[in-house]
Scaffold this motif. Structure first.
Motif, PDB file in Angstrom:
ATOM      1  N   SER A  31       7.048  -3.045  -6.189  1.00  0.00           N
ATOM      2  CA  SER A  31       6.974  -4.066  -7.218  1.00  0.00           C
ATOM      3  C   SER A  31       5.625  -4.766  -7.142  1.00  0.00           C
ATOM      4  CB  SER A  31       8.099  -5.082  -7.002  1.00  0.00           C
ATOM      5  OG  SER A  31       8.075  -6.096  -7.975  1.00  0.00           O
ATOM      6  N   GLY A  32       5.245  -5.431  -8.220  1.00  0.00           N
ATOM      7  CA  GLY A  32       4.028  -6.239  -8.197  1.00  0.00           C
ATOM      8  C   GLY A  32       4.197  -7.423  -7.268  1.00  0.00           C
ATOM      9  N   THR A  33       3.097  -7.875  -6.692  1.00  0.00           N
ATOM     10  CA  THR A  33       3.122  -9.019  -5.793  1.00  0.00           C
ATOM     11  C   THR A  33       3.681 -10.244  -6.503  1.00  0.00           C
ATOM     12  OG1 THR A  33       1.326  -8.172  -4.445  1.00  0.00           O
ATOM     13  CG2 THR A  33       1.618 -10.554  -4.436  1.00  0.00           C
ATOM     14  N   LYS A  34       4.394 -11.041  -5.725  1.00  0.00           N
ATOM     15  CA  LYS A  34       5.025 -12.238  -6.291  1.00  0.00           C
ATOM     16  C   LYS A  34       4.004 -13.351  -6.509  1.00  0.00           C
ATOM     17  CE  LYS A  34       9.593 -11.334  -4.446  1.00  0.00           C
ATOM     18  NZ  LYS A  34      10.714 -11.829  -3.660  1.00  0.00           N
ATOM     19  N   LEU A  35       4.213 -14.073  -7.582  1.00  0.00           N
ATOM     20  CA  LEU A  35       3.416 -15.247  -7.917  1.00  0.00           C
ATOM     21  C   LEU A  35       4.010 -16.466  -7.208  1.00  0.00           C
ATOM     22  CD1 LEU A  35       3.145 -14.512 -11.745  1.00  0.00           C
ATOM     23  CD2 LEU A  35       1.367 -14.160 -10.014  1.00  0.00           C
ATOM     24  N   PRO A  36       3.329 -17.609  -7.251  1.00  0.00           N
ATOM     25  CA  PRO A  36       3.879 -18.814  -6.598  1.00  0.00           C
ATOM     26  C   PRO A  36       5.288 -19.187  -7.061  1.00  0.00           C
ATOM     27  CG  PRO A  36       1.576 -19.173  -7.141  1.00  0.00           C
ATOM     28  CD  PRO A  36       1.971 -17.835  -7.749  1.00  0.00           C
ATOM     29  N   ASP A  37       5.677 -18.794  -8.279  1.00  0.00           N
ATOM     30  CA  ASP A  37       7.023 -19.125  -8.761  1.00  0.00           C
ATOM     31  C   ASP A  37       8.109 -18.219  -8.180  1.00  0.00           C
ATOM     32  OD1 ASP A  37       6.863 -16.711 -10.164  1.00  0.00           O
ATOM     33  OD2 ASP A  37       6.964 -17.627 -12.146  1.00  0.00           O
ATOM     34  N   GLY A  38       7.698 -17.230  -7.343  1.00  0.00           N
ATOM     35  CA  GLY A  38       8.664 -16.347  -6.701  1.00  0.00           C
ATOM     36  C   GLY A  38       8.953 -15.074  -7.463  1.00  0.00           C
ATOM     37  N   ASN A  39       8.419 -14.941  -8.671  1.00  0.00           N
ATOM     38  CA  ASN A  39       8.598 -13.732  -9.469  1.00  0.00           C
ATOM     39  C   ASN A  39       7.341 -12.876  -9.416  1.00  0.00           C
ATOM     40  OD1 ASN A  39      11.239 -14.209 -10.551  1.00  0.00           O
ATOM     41  ND2 ASN A  39      10.331 -15.774 -11.852  1.00  0.00           N
ATOM     42  N   SER A  40       7.515 -11.581  -9.587  1.00  0.00           N
ATOM     43  CA  SER A  40       6.394 -10.653  -9.635  1.00  0.00           C
ATOM     44  C   SER A  40       5.523 -10.916 -10.855  1.00  0.00           C
ATOM     45  CB  SER A  40       6.937  -9.222  -9.699  1.00  0.00           C
ATOM     46  OG  SER A  40       5.913  -8.311  -9.983  1.00  0.00           O
ATOM     47  N   LYS A  80      -7.486   4.282  -8.255  1.00  0.00           N
ATOM     48  CA  LYS A  80      -7.681   4.669  -6.847  1.00  0.00           C
ATOM     49  C   LYS A  80      -6.785   3.854  -5.910  1.00  0.00           C
ATOM     50  CE  LYS A  80     -12.339   6.217  -7.674  1.00  0.00           C
ATOM     51  NZ  LYS A  80     -13.666   5.712  -7.903  1.00  0.00           N
ATOM     52  N   CYS A  81      -5.896   3.065  -6.475  1.00  0.00           N
ATOM     53  CA  CYS A  81      -4.951   2.283  -5.668  1.00  0.00           C
ATOM     54  C   CYS A  81      -4.241   3.239  -4.705  1.00  0.00           C
ATOM     55  CB  CYS A  81      -3.936   1.597  -6.586  1.00  0.00           C
ATOM     56  SG  CYS A  81      -2.579   0.785  -5.715  1.00  0.00           S
ATOM     57  N   PRO A  82      -4.216   2.931  -3.412  1.00  0.00           N
ATOM     58  CA  PRO A  82      -3.605   3.857  -2.450  1.00  0.00           C
ATOM     59  C   PRO A  82      -2.125   4.142  -2.699  1.00  0.00           C
ATOM     60  CG  PRO A  82      -4.154   1.762  -1.395  1.00  0.00           C
ATOM     61  CD  PRO A  82      -4.751   1.736  -2.761  1.00  0.00           C
ATOM     62  N   PHE A  83      -1.405   3.216  -3.316  1.00  0.00           N
ATOM     63  CA  PHE A  83      -0.007   3.497  -3.648  1.00  0.00           C
ATOM     64  C   PHE A  83       0.087   4.604  -4.699  1.00  0.00           C
ATOM     65  CE2 PHE A  83       0.692  -0.840  -1.956  1.00  0.00           C
ATOM     66  CZ  PHE A  83       1.742  -0.577  -1.101  1.00  0.00           C
ATOM     67  N   LYS A  90       2.946   8.320  -4.360  1.00  0.00           N
ATOM     68  CA  LYS A  90       2.621   8.865  -5.691  1.00  0.00           C
ATOM     69  C   LYS A  90       3.140   7.980  -6.830  1.00  0.00           C
ATOM     70  CE  LYS A  90       2.835  13.661  -4.235  1.00  0.00           C
ATOM     71  NZ  LYS A  90       3.505  14.932  -4.422  1.00  0.00           N
ATOM     72  N   LEU A  91       2.851   6.705  -6.779  1.00  0.00           N
ATOM     73  CA  LEU A  91       3.360   5.795  -7.804  1.00  0.00           C
ATOM     74  C   LEU A  91       2.575   5.914  -9.099  1.00  0.00           C
ATOM     75  CD1 LEU A  91       4.051   2.477  -5.865  1.00  0.00           C
ATOM     76  CD2 LEU A  91       5.609   4.352  -6.362  1.00  0.00           C
ATOM     77  N   ASN A  92       3.291   5.894 -10.206  1.00  0.00           N
ATOM     78  CA  ASN A  92       2.698   5.880 -11.537  1.00  0.00           C
ATOM     79  C   ASN A  92       3.096   4.624 -12.297  1.00  0.00           C
ATOM     80  OD1 ASN A  92       1.520   8.530 -11.425  1.00  0.00           O
ATOM     81  ND2 ASN A  92       3.596   9.323 -11.597  1.00  0.00           N
ATOM     82  N   GLU A 107      12.008   5.202 -12.083  1.00  0.00           N
ATOM     83  CA  GLU A 107      10.758   4.569 -12.459  1.00  0.00           C
ATOM     84  C   GLU A 107      10.925   3.773 -13.743  1.00  0.00           C
ATOM     85  OE1 GLU A 107       8.348   8.112 -12.775  1.00  0.00           O
ATOM     86  OE2 GLU A 107       7.528   7.770 -10.783  1.00  0.00           O
ATOM     87  N   GLY A 108      10.254   2.631 -13.813  1.00  0.00           N
ATOM     88  CA  GLY A 108      10.201   1.841 -15.039  1.00  0.00           C
ATOM     89  C   GLY A 108      11.559   1.482 -15.596  1.00  0.00           C
ATOM     90  N   ASP A 109      11.777   1.837 -16.875  1.00  0.00           N
ATOM     91  CA  ASP A 109      13.003   1.457 -17.582  1.00  0.00           C
ATOM     92  C   ASP A 109      14.275   2.024 -16.950  1.00  0.00           C
ATOM     93  OD1 ASP A 109      11.538  -0.013 -19.366  1.00  0.00           O
ATOM     94  OD2 ASP A 109      11.656   1.445 -20.998  1.00  0.00           O
TER      95      ASP A 109
END
Length: 126
Positions: A31-40, A80-83, A90-92, A107-109
């Motif tokens: 998942s994307g990194t969380k913001l200060p509000d606790g959500n990605s 070039k993100c290592p993930f 092999k994340l897309n 993945e995704g939906d």
């Protein structure tokens, strides 16, 4: 009960998974990194979380659920993100929920479909 883990970043993820290997069924949510509000920062990840949380409840006793924050949006969007480039991940797309050590993933939906999430976490055929 599912054993939960939280990891931030690529290097920490690799170190953590090396220690966890061979220790039962492992499901990994990228998942994307969380913001200060606790959500990605990733709106698709935020939308998928309730479905993933519901499905994880059906996972086998003593299985592992690893929540991985892949980084901020610019880091993730870099091709070039290592993930993206690592043959083990092999994340897309974010979110991606995988059964570690197998080709099985959503993945995704697909992460919005309760029945698919539950099917992935309860599948015992490898």
């Amino acid at each position: 009960m599912v054993i939960r883990h939280h990891v931030e970043g690529y290097e920490e993820f690799l170190k953590f998974m090396d220690k966890l290997q061979g220790d039962g069924v492992i499901h990994v949510l990228f998942s994307g990194t969380k913001l200060p509000d606790g959500n990605s920062w990733c709106p698709d990840c935020v939308e998928a979380m309730p479905h993933i949380e519901k499905g994880i409840k059906a996972a086998p006793e003593n299985s592992h659920f690893v929540y991985v924050e892949v980084g901020d949006r610019p880091f993730w969007k870099d091709q070039k993100c290592p993930f993206r480039t690592d043959s083990r991940t092999k994340l897309n797309v974010l979110p991606t929920l995988s059964k570690w050590g197998t080709q099985k993933r959503l993945e995704g939906d697909d992460c919005l479909k309760d029945e698919l999430v539950e099917m992935l976490v309860t599948d015992e055929d490898d």
